[in-house]
Enzyme design. Structure first.
Site, PDB file in Angstrom:
ATOM      1  CB  ALA A   1      31.330  50.601  32.358  1.00  0.00           C
ATOM      2  CB  ALA A   2      27.288  54.734  34.003  1.00  0.00           C
ATOM      3  N   GLY A   3      29.825  54.793  35.802  1.00  0.00           N
ATOM      4  CA  GLY A   3      30.712  55.472  36.752  1.00  0.00           C
ATOM      5  C   GLY A   3      32.160  55.417  36.279  1.00  0.00           C
ATOM      6  CG  ASP A   4      34.062  51.687  35.829  1.00  0.00           C
ATOM      7  OD1 ASP A   4      34.325  52.048  36.994  1.00  0.00           O
ATOM      8  OD2 ASP A   4      33.704  50.536  35.535  1.00  0.00           O
TER       9      ASP A   4
HETATM   10  O1  RIB Z   1      32.073  49.010  37.071  1.00  0.00           O
HETATM   11  C1  RIB Z   1      31.683  47.982  36.206  1.00  0.00           C
HETATM   12  C2  RIB Z   1      32.659  46.844  36.286  1.00  0.00           C
HETATM   13  O2  RIB Z   1      32.577  46.277  37.566  1.00  0.00           O
HETATM   14  C3  RIB Z   1      32.376  45.699  35.332  1.00  0.00           C
HETATM   15  O3  RIB Z   1      33.001  45.867  34.081  1.00  0.00           O
HETATM   16  C4  RIB Z   1      32.859  44.482  36.100  1.00  0.00           C
HETATM   17  O4  RIB Z   1      33.978  43.882  35.546  1.00  0.00           O
HETATM   18  C5  RIB Z   1      33.131  44.980  37.509  1.00  0.00           C
HETATM   19  O5  RIB Z   1      34.471  45.127  37.729  1.00  0.00           O
END
Ligand code: RIB
Length: 309
Positions: free
Chosen positions: A252-255
């Site tokens: 989730a760093a990119g998110d």
């Molecule tokens: O980008 C990370 C995410 O990718 C995770 O939380 C997982 O659920 C996938 O969707």
């Protein structure tokens, strides 16, 4: 910030089952993990949470199953400052699941069961067209059905809502969709999938960015892991380094980067400042485990930036 614009995120919700290992198993091999954790994730939800916690006015369009996990996730999203009126529990479906291995270097591999995310159909998106039309920006990823992403991008473009696409996970995309995108944020792998250019250095990133500009995209931000990002606007690009931290888990760093970037852009921060803000949020996230448990709140980002001088 009161005069900030409105954000709509459209995307996926998953329950992440995370196992930490010394090294990823090879085919046929069984390895014993050191820590197992179930945490809320999904690229759409992670980006929505990053936007909500960092201070955006945000609504989320997504689907959960009609199960307990879905109910818990909805509650959690609400407590992260997200308008969840357009998060629907789909009857007969289970909430999406991600199976994630994390190795000793903090890298991850992920397998997904889409579950209710596959029920985010064009019909459901069409029911949300008013919400999309009234937003200042729409942020999407590629864990939702592609025809739904395209339909949402069309509603957005017809109504002057900025279209922001994080093209993850990597896949080829039709020019029809790319032409509707205002800001795109691929990582190196995703940029290669979209342009055919293997991104290994700044020159490659510049080349890939030019190809994406050629498809009609105004702003291209290629994330380069620990090297920062290549940011290119209307054909003029530069590398913007991130912050050096000890990464324990890059899930989730990119998110987090994408969600925080939107918060800053909707506060009308100049791109350079918005990138610095997003880099700070991502830097904090990689020092923590899991997807949404790792996403920082606004105060944490502001404090981190203040410490950088
Ligand atoms: O980008 C990370 C995410 O990718 C995770 O939380 C997982 O659920 C996938 O969707």
């Amino acid at each position: 910030m009161n005069n900030a614009g409105n954000l709509v995120v459209l995307g996926s919700i998953n329950a992440d089952h995370i196992l930490n290992l010394d090294a990823f198993p090879r085919p046929g091999e069984t390895v014993t993990g050191s820590q197992y954790q179930v945490a809320f994730g999904g690229k759409g939800a992670n980006q929505a949470v990053a936007a909500g916690r960092s201070g955006a006015k945000i609504a989320f369009i997504a689907c959960t199953g009609d199960d307990d996990t879905g109910k818990q996730i909805r509650k959690q999203l609400e407590s992260d400052n997200i308008d969840v009126a357009s998060v629907n529990a789909v009857s007969g479906e289970s909430t999406g699941v991600a199976l994630i291995f994390v190795n000793a270097e903090g890298e991850n591999v992920i397998g997904i069961h889409a579950g209710a995310n596959a029920a985010l159909t064009v019909e459901r998106v069409t029911m949300q067209q008013q919400r999309i039309a009234q937003a200042d920006a729409l942020l999407m990823q590629l864990e939702s059905p592609l025809d739904s992403v395209l339909a949402a991008a069309k509603f957005a473009q017809q109504n002057g809502t900025q279209v922001v696409l994080n093209p993850a996970p990597a896949r080829e995309l039709a020019d029809e969709l790319l032409a509707l995108v205002d800001i795109i944020t691929p990582n190196e792998t995703e940029a290669e999938k979209l342009t055919g250019v293997k991104v290994e250095n700044d020159d490659d990133a510049a080349k890939a960015a030019q190809i994406l500009h050629g498809k009609g995209i105004d702003t291209v931000i290629i994330t380069l892991g620990s090297r920062g990002v290549w940011a290119s606007q209307q054909g003029k690009g530069e590398r913007v380094p991130g912050f050096k931290v000890q990464a324990v888990d890059t899930i989730a760093a990119g998110d987090t980067f994408n969600g925080a970037l939107m918060t800053a852009l909707l506060e009308k921060k100049p791109l350079a400042d918005a990138l610095r803000f997003a880099h700070a949020a991502a830097a904090i996230a990689v020092t923590r485990k899991g997807a949404q448990p790792s996403v920082p709140w606004r105060k944490e980002i502001d404090d981190f930036l203040a410490q950088q001088g």
